[in-house]
Design an enzyme around this catalytic site. Structure first.
Site, short mmCIF file in Angstrom:
data_model
loop_
_atom_site.label_atom_id
_atom_site.label_comp_id
_atom_site.label_asym_id
_atom_site.label_seq_id
_atom_site.Cartn_x
_atom_site.Cartn_y
_atom_site.Cartn_z
N LYS A 150 0.84 -1.20 0.00
CA LYS A 150 0.00 0.00 0.00
C LYS A 150 0.88 1.26 0.00
CE LYS A 150 -4.40 1.57 2.00
NZ LYS A 150 -5.08 1.78 0.72
N GLU A 182 -8.71 -4.23 -10.06
CA GLU A 182 -9.46 -3.63 -8.95
C GLU A 182 -9.89 -2.23 -9.34
OE1 GLU A 182 -6.82 -3.26 -5.51
OE2 GLU A 182 -5.14 -2.88 -6.86
N LEU A 206 -4.40 -4.88 -4.21
CA LEU A 206 -4.25 -4.65 -2.78
C LEU A 206 -5.11 -5.65 -2.02
CD1 LEU A 206 -2.88 -2.63 -0.77
CD2 LEU A 206 -5.17 -1.69 -0.49
N1 PDD Z 1 -7.94 2.57 -0.60
N2 PDD Z 1 -7.52 -1.43 -3.70
C1 PDD Z 1 -6.88 -0.25 -3.71
C2 PDD Z 1 -6.04 0.09 -4.89
C3 PDD Z 1 -7.03 0.65 -2.63
O1 PDD Z 1 -6.39 1.83 -2.65
C4 PDD Z 1 -7.87 0.29 -1.55
C5 PDD Z 1 -8.06 1.19 -0.35
C6 PDD Z 1 -8.51 -0.95 -1.58
C7 PDD Z 1 -9.41 -1.44 -0.45
O2 PDD Z 1 -8.67 -1.76 0.70
P1 PDD Z 1 -9.31 -1.61 2.15
O3 PDD Z 1 -10.53 -2.43 2.15
O4 PDD Z 1 -8.27 -2.15 3.05
O5 PDD Z 1 -9.59 -0.15 2.37
C8 PDD Z 1 -8.30 -1.80 -2.67
C9 PDD Z 1 -8.04 3.50 0.52
C10 PDD Z 1 -9.35 3.48 1.20
C11 PDD Z 1 -7.63 4.87 0.01
O6 PDD Z 1 -6.69 4.92 -0.75
O7 PDD Z 1 -8.23 5.88 0.43
#
Ligand code: PDD
Length: 286
Positions: A150, A182, A206
């Protein structure tokens, strides 16, 4: 004015300063997490803390804070900024060496930079968009090969959102070799004949914390889940589609590249999963 956290100190947001040599600024050499807050409590804090460590390990970056202290900082910021519903943003970078250099600095000389701030979003759980659903467009996934980390390299996801906006849509789903990876900032799902289909975990996407919880809840509710690749063409013929993330929870998708799904309104599965997710996550919130 918000109180933010920077390298061990709580400061007014306009007094927090980071060096121009910070590698987060110069090289996007940093990782982040977004944890949602509902009813003043943290949703899935442990999951985010585990993924944070995984991202740091993958980049050989030092962790400046224990999980226990990190939890305390999250709670302190929620309290100081009086957050009922919203998010907490956390970023750790490889710190600020004395000059720009591609070589990683010695972590003993250059400690990591850690920043946390809150984002107040009243009405996050009762978001009216969940009733209407989102429109997405598809775009080519041209990001790097370690999307499971991330990192703060968010230029392409940001461009993807702008492409969607320009096309009159809300978001973009990215595809690689025709298969959906995604969403720009969320995981992507389709539903066909009651079965929930989403791409399996790998370096290509992710590993969403919301994804893990939603798939667990779906299995507990005897819903069928299939983790496999799907194309954007298959998605257009699905009964339903949805996304998950810490800031949207479960959000129905009702249109892909202009093609309406299920008559262009949310179906049964996504709204039900949203309900279950909110209910179960709130029970476990800390
Ligand atoms: N984004 N895929 C990507 C590319 C992401 O940036 C995110 C989360 C997710 C979902 O992951 P999670 O369920 O752990 O939030 C999947 C966050 C919320 C953001 O960048 O604001």
């Amino acid at each position: 004015m918000r109180t933010v956290y920077l390298n061990g100190e709580y400061l007014p947001e306009n007094e927090a300063r980071v060096s121009i040599f910070d590698r987060g600024f110069l090289m996007a050499d940093g990782v982040y997490e977004v944890t949602s807050v509902l009813g003043g409590k943290l949703i899935d804090f442990d999951g985010h803390a585990v993924r944070l460590q995984r991202s740091l390990d993958a980049l050989d970056m030092a962790n400046p804070i224990s999980t226990e202290d990190l939890l305390a900082v999250h709670r302190e910021l929620v309290q100081r900024n009086d957050i009922d519903e919203g998010m907490i943003y956390l970023q750790i970078t490889r710190g600020a060496p004395e000059d720009r250099d591609f070589v990683f600095p010695d972590p003993d000389q250059t400690p990591p930079t850690i920043v946390l701030f809150t984002q107040s979003k009243p009405g996050l759980a009762a978001n009216p968009v969940a009733q209407k659903g989102l429109k997405v467009i598809s775009i080519e996934d041209i990001r790097w090969g370690r999307r499971d980390i991330k990192t703060v390299q968010l230029l392409y996801p940001s461009m993807g959102k702008m492409m969607a906006k320009k096309a009159g849509a809300d978001d973009a789903w990215m595809t690689e070799n025709g298969f959906v990876t995604e969403g720009t900032s969320n995981n992507a799902y389709i539903v066909k004949d009651g079965k929930i289909i989403t791409r399996a975990l790998s370096n290509d996407i992710l590993h969403g914390i919301t994804r893990a919880a939603v798939l667990r809840f779906a299995a507990e509710a005897q819903m069928e889940v299939e983790e496999r690749n799907f194309t954007i063409e298959e998605a257009k013929t699905a009964d339903e589609a949805f996304i998950t993330s810490a800031s949207t929870f479960v959000m129905p998708v009702v249109q892909i590249d202009g093609v309406p799904l299920g008559g262009g309104v949310p179906g049964r599965v996504a709204p039900r999963l949203r309900e279950i997710y909110l209910e179960e996550s709130l029970k476990k919130a800390i």
